[in-house]
Scaffold this motif. Structure first.
Motif, short mmCIF file in Angstrom:
data_model
loop_
_atom_site.label_atom_id
_atom_site.label_comp_id
_atom_site.label_asym_id
_atom_site.label_seq_id
_atom_site.Cartn_x
_atom_site.Cartn_y
_atom_site.Cartn_z
N ALA A 175 -44.51 1.39 3.98
CA ALA A 175 -43.78 2.59 4.42
C ALA A 175 -43.48 3.49 3.24
CB ALA A 175 -42.49 2.18 5.13
N MET A 176 -43.08 2.87 2.13
CA MET A 176 -42.74 3.68 0.95
C MET A 176 -43.98 4.33 0.35
SD MET A 176 -39.66 1.71 -1.03
CE MET A 176 -39.97 0.01 -0.66
N ARG A 177 -45.09 3.60 0.39
CA ARG A 177 -46.33 4.21 -0.11
C ARG A 177 -46.74 5.38 0.77
NH1 ARG A 177 -49.69 -0.62 0.44
NH2 ARG A 177 -51.48 0.76 0.22
N ALA A 178 -46.55 5.22 2.08
CA ALA A 178 -46.86 6.32 3.00
C ALA A 178 -45.98 7.53 2.70
CB ALA A 178 -46.66 5.86 4.45
N LEU A 179 -44.70 7.25 2.46
CA LEU A 179 -43.77 8.32 2.12
C LEU A 179 -44.21 9.05 0.86
CD1 LEU A 179 -40.05 7.15 2.45
CD2 LEU A 179 -41.14 9.13 3.48
N ALA A 180 -44.65 8.26 -0.12
CA ALA A 180 -45.04 8.85 -1.39
C ALA A 180 -46.28 9.72 -1.24
CB ALA A 180 -45.29 7.74 -2.42
N GLN A 181 -47.18 9.29 -0.35
CA GLN A 181 -48.43 10.06 -0.17
C GLN A 181 -48.17 11.36 0.56
OE1 GLN A 181 -51.49 7.70 1.67
NE2 GLN A 181 -51.49 6.22 0.01
N ASP A 182 -47.44 11.28 1.66
CA ASP A 182 -47.18 12.50 2.44
C ASP A 182 -45.94 12.26 3.30
OD1 ASP A 182 -47.15 14.64 4.26
OD2 ASP A 182 -49.32 14.90 4.04
N ARG A 183 -44.87 12.86 2.89
CA ARG A 183 -43.58 12.61 3.53
C ARG A 183 -43.60 12.99 5.02
NH1 ARG A 183 -38.98 11.59 0.68
NH2 ARG A 183 -37.02 11.95 1.76
N ILE A 184 -44.17 14.18 5.31
CA ILE A 184 -44.16 14.67 6.70
C ILE A 184 -45.07 13.82 7.59
CG2 ILE A 184 -44.73 16.65 8.17
CD1 ILE A 184 -43.79 18.39 5.76
N ALA A 185 -46.25 13.53 7.05
CA ALA A 185 -47.18 12.70 7.82
C ALA A 185 -46.57 11.34 8.13
CB ALA A 185 -48.49 12.54 7.07
N ALA A 186 -45.90 10.77 7.12
CA ALA A 186 -45.26 9.46 7.31
C ALA A 186 -44.20 9.55 8.40
CB ALA A 186 -44.64 9.00 5.99
N GLN A 187 -43.45 10.63 8.38
CA GLN A 187 -42.40 10.82 9.39
C GLN A 187 -43.02 10.93 10.78
OE1 GLN A 187 -39.90 14.09 8.31
NE2 GLN A 187 -38.11 13.26 9.37
N MET A 246 -45.67 9.62 11.74
CA MET A 246 -46.21 8.31 12.14
C MET A 246 -45.09 7.31 12.44
SD MET A 246 -49.39 8.85 12.15
CE MET A 246 -50.07 7.23 12.38
N GLY A 247 -43.85 7.78 12.42
CA GLY A 247 -42.74 6.92 12.83
C GLY A 247 -42.00 6.24 11.69
N VAL A 248 -42.30 6.61 10.45
CA VAL A 248 -41.57 6.01 9.32
C VAL A 248 -40.19 6.67 9.23
CG1 VAL A 248 -41.51 5.75 6.81
CG2 VAL A 248 -43.68 5.51 8.04
N ASN A 249 -39.17 5.83 9.17
CA ASN A 249 -37.80 6.33 9.05
C ASN A 249 -37.57 6.79 7.59
OD1 ASN A 249 -35.06 6.68 8.74
ND2 ASN A 249 -34.55 5.08 10.21
N VAL A 250 -37.69 8.08 7.40
CA VAL A 250 -37.69 8.63 6.04
C VAL A 250 -36.38 8.30 5.31
CG1 VAL A 250 -37.69 10.77 4.70
CG2 VAL A 250 -39.33 10.46 6.53
N ASN A 251 -35.27 8.55 5.98
CA ASN A 251 -33.97 8.32 5.33
C ASN A 251 -33.83 6.86 4.90
OD1 ASN A 251 -33.18 10.92 5.51
ND2 ASN A 251 -31.96 10.64 7.37
N ARG A 252 -34.19 5.98 5.83
CA ARG A 252 -34.02 4.56 5.56
C ARG A 252 -34.87 4.12 4.35
NH1 ARG A 252 -35.90 -0.37 9.29
NH2 ARG A 252 -34.91 -2.01 8.10
N TYR A 253 -36.15 4.52 4.38
CA TYR A 253 -37.03 4.04 3.32
C TYR A 253 -36.81 4.78 2.00
CZ TYR A 253 -39.15 0.82 6.49
OH TYR A 253 -39.33 -0.23 7.34
N SER A 254 -36.28 5.98 2.07
CA SER A 254 -35.89 6.65 0.82
C SER A 254 -34.76 5.89 0.17
CB SER A 254 -35.44 8.09 1.09
OG SER A 254 -36.53 8.87 1.49
N MET A 255 -33.81 5.47 1.02
CA MET A 255 -32.67 4.71 0.49
C MET A 255 -33.13 3.37 -0.06
SD MET A 255 -28.99 3.96 2.23
CE MET A 255 -29.43 2.60 3.26
#
Lengths: 400, 288
Positions: free
Chosen positions: B165-177, B179-188
């Motif tokens: 999830a964190m790698r997905a966030l790092a690659q593209d935050r919006i795309a990860a979001q 795809m259902g990745v909880n941005v706030n949670r995984y950023s924390m």
């Protein structure tokens, strides 16, 4: 009609009134004391923080003590001592700002700065604003004419270094020496004067260019080539208390068997925590009061300091002196309280009993041999050897 | 020469571990965490207190350092960075916030732990001595632990669900979001993990280098240096940067010692030339 209750009431009211009057009289007497502000500009944060912190704490403990016994009588006035501090973070720009703050507050006597570049930087501000300052820094130009406002607050490395090297040559058979210093003005200038003193004494200097960054965390790569040279003595020029244990530890762990020394004051607790028994035998200039020579006043000072701050710093044996020198000189010439020229005149002839040393010892200004004028306070030069968590006296010398 | 290489590898392992947390936070949030060094210092002081002062076993102290810093990191992300990122579109805001946190932590650490250099008893005594290399056992242990932690971190990022999830966030935050990745949670979680790494390495190294309240800034600068060499936001880059810096330092301090303290002068000069040729560092961004 006067009955027992009325009598008791009257007595109680009388007692309360008497107490109130006494308290008011006492507080009014205390309020009558003027305040004498003494400044401190030096380093109380970062790797060299122990140097300035021992200054501030010594000054504060001594001031509280003097205030507790009614203040200090200078001429016809009695003063409470107030310490005004400024952390220059070992940055000359901040040291200037600190000295300007002291000038703005009308302070004429300042302890510090703790390092060479800070002490040099504040000189114009001190001279322009009539401030006498007591640096713990060694550049001779601060104390030699035409400079006249700086008074060295300790024994300089060019005074203690030769004494240490000579002692080690005569008593430990030292023939070769290596120097290592932080890449900063103070340690580098101390290294240069140390190298010159060692060569003058006939020692072979096998390394004199090795330096390190002050923020180095692991000294093994720095010590590796020096240890290979196996000098009889390794001098840590101008080493900060935070770096000394790591340098010693790295050298010993790499197999260095010779002697290690420094001409700067160190902290026994820091050495013990950082290097433990590897620091045994480390030679440094200690605080100016060993158990053998200290007076009951010094014992009480140590007790008060330890009570106030939880632990004592041996260096405070030296740092306690500056405030006493200022106060005693002002007592000798009350006109100097806001006129530093009067202070300078008094320094020529000043002497007072030394409260911190047993027997016949005097507070007096020295420095004629090194600076050509009396711009150094006289404190015993105590050279110590670290052993099992404490400093033991190796020898005691004196500066003229 | 063997000693120089051994020193370089050992330093490199330490440095890589320091840089990992910084690069992780940058990758996830595009935040230059100037307080990374202070987090390291705080971790060191937690270990100092628990192992050095209270006398509890070193592994307990190390775990406490990691957990404490994870909590501190999570709180910093949730209450400070998240708010600033939500309200400000300017990247400088997060940089200023990071600098403010660094100064704040510096002051808090100074108040809590004092100004003195602190150290703890060695975790293992003795020195390995051969004809070519002398290395204390505690340094060898710390070096091995650092390598193991780096390996564990890489495996975690590669194969675990939060890591992916964190790698997905790092690659593209919006795309990860999307795809259902909880941005706030995984950023924390990412920030907590980065802070935890800083705390653990601080706790590890306090056994060798000690710790004092003033070293946070220089540690951060060194960590940035490694990240710049390897490429910001790239895990492999941070590791490479750490080992390269460690080796350059070790070689420079031996080869250039006769010329005084020029090692870092040369390193910075080389870095300037290198960045003018490869501004994104060795591995550049993004990673994944």
């Amino acid at each position: 009609m006067i009955n027992r209750r009325t009598t008791l009431k009257t007595l109680a009211i009388g007692a309360v009134s008497a107490l109130a009057f006494t308290a008011a009289a006492l507080s009014s007497a205390a309020a009558q004391n003027k305040t004498l502000k003494i400044g401190f500009v030096g380093v109380t944060s970062g790797p060299a923080a122990a140097w300035g912190t021992s200054n501030v704490r010594s000054m504060q403990v001594r001031a509280d003590w003097l205030n507790e016994i009614g203040g200090v009588k200078i001429g016809d006035e009695t003063y409470d001592i107030s310490i005004v501090t400024f952390d220059d973070q070992k940055d000359p720009k901040r040291a200037i700002a600190g000295m300007e703050k002291m000038a703005q507050e009308g302070i004429h006597y300042v302890v510090g700065p703790n390092v060479d570049d800070g002490a040099a930087a504040v000189r114009p501000v001190a001279e322009a604003n009539g401030i006498i300052y007591f640096p713990y820094a060694f550049p001779k130009e601060l104390y030699t004419p035409p400079a006249s406002n700086a008074v060295l607050g300790m024994v300089a490395n060019y005074q203690s270094g030769p004494a240490i090297y000579k002692y080690l040559m005569e008593n430990k058979g030292v023939k070769t020496v290596a120097f290592v210093a932080a890449n900063e003005s103070d340690p580098l200038s101390q290294r240069d004067s140390g190298v010159a003193a060692a060569k003058a004494l006939g020692l072979e200097v096998v390394a004199e260019n090795d330096t390190y960054q002050t923020d180095t965390r692991d000294f093994t790569p720095i010590m590796t080539p020096i240890v290979r040279l196996q000098p009889d003595l390794l001098v840590l020029s101008g080493v900060a208390p935070a770096n000394a244990p790591q340098l010693i530890r790295s050298a010993r762990e790499l197999g260095y068997q010779g002697l290690i020394s420094a001409e700067t004051a160190q902290d026994a607790n820091v050495l013990q925590e950082g290097a433990g028994e590897l620091a045994n035998g480390f030679i440094s200039v200690g605080g100016a009061s060993t158990p053998e020579i200290r007076s009951p006043e010094m014992e009480e000072f140590i007790e008060r300091y330890t009570k106030a701050y939880g632990e004592y710093n041996d260096e405070s044996n030296t740092k306690v002196y500056a405030l006493d020198y200022i106060i005693e000189t002002l007592k000798a010439n009350p006109a100097a309280i806001d006129d530093v020229e009067e202070f300078k005149k008094t320094m020529e002839t000043f002497s007072a009993p030394n409260p911190y040393i047993k027997g016949e010892s005097e507070l007096k200004y020295v420095g004629m041999s090194s600076f050509g004028q009396k711009r150094q306070i006289s404190v015993p030069m105590v050279v110590t050897e670290f052993k099992d968590g404490a400093f033991e006296t190796l020898f005691i010398g004196e500066v003229d | 020469m063997e000693q120089v290489i051994a020193n370089g590898l050992y330093l490199g392992a330490q440095y890589a571990l320091i840089a990992l947390g910084l690069t992780l936070i940058f990758a996830l949030m595009n935040v230059l965490n100037f307080a990374h060094g202070q987090l390291y210092v705080l971790g060191g002081f937690v270990t100092y207190t628990i192992y050095g002062q209270l006398g509890l076993p070193f592994p307990v102290a190390l775990v406490c350092s990691g957990l404490t810093l994870a909590v501190v990191g999570a709180a910093i992300e949730k209450y400070l960075f998240r708010t600033v990122i939500r309200r400000s579109v300017r990247e400088e805001s997060t940089m200023l916030l990071a600098a403010a946190i660094a100064f704040f932590l510096d002051s808090v650490i100074l108040l809590l732990f004092g100004e003195k250099q602190r150290g703890v008893p060695k975790i293992i005594d003795g020195v390995f001595i051969s004809d070519a290399v002398i290395l204390p056992y505690d340094r060898i242990l710390v070096g091995v632990l650092a390598v193991l932690m780096i390996a564990a971190f890489v495996l975690f990022m590669q194969y675990s669900k939060p890591g992916r999830a964190m790698r997905a966030l790092a690659q593209d935050r919006i795309a990860a979001q999307l795809m259902g990745v909880n941005v706030n949670r995984y950023s924390m979680i990412g920030f907590a993990l980065g802070a935890m790494l800083a705390g653990v390495v601080g706790g590890l190294l306090v056994t060798i280098t000690g710790v004092n309240s003033g070293i946070g800034g220089p540690i951060s600068i060194k960590a940035f240096l490694m990240v710049m060499i390897g490429g910001a936001g790239v895990v492999g880059g941070a590791i490479a940067g750490g080992f390269i810096l460690g080796m350059m330092e070790s070689v420079g301090l031996t080869v250039l010692r006769e010329f005084g303290d020029v090692t870092y002068l040369v390193i910075f000069a080389l870095l300037m030339v290198f960045l003018s040729i490869r501004p994104n560092g060795l591995m550049g961004k993004p990673w994944g």
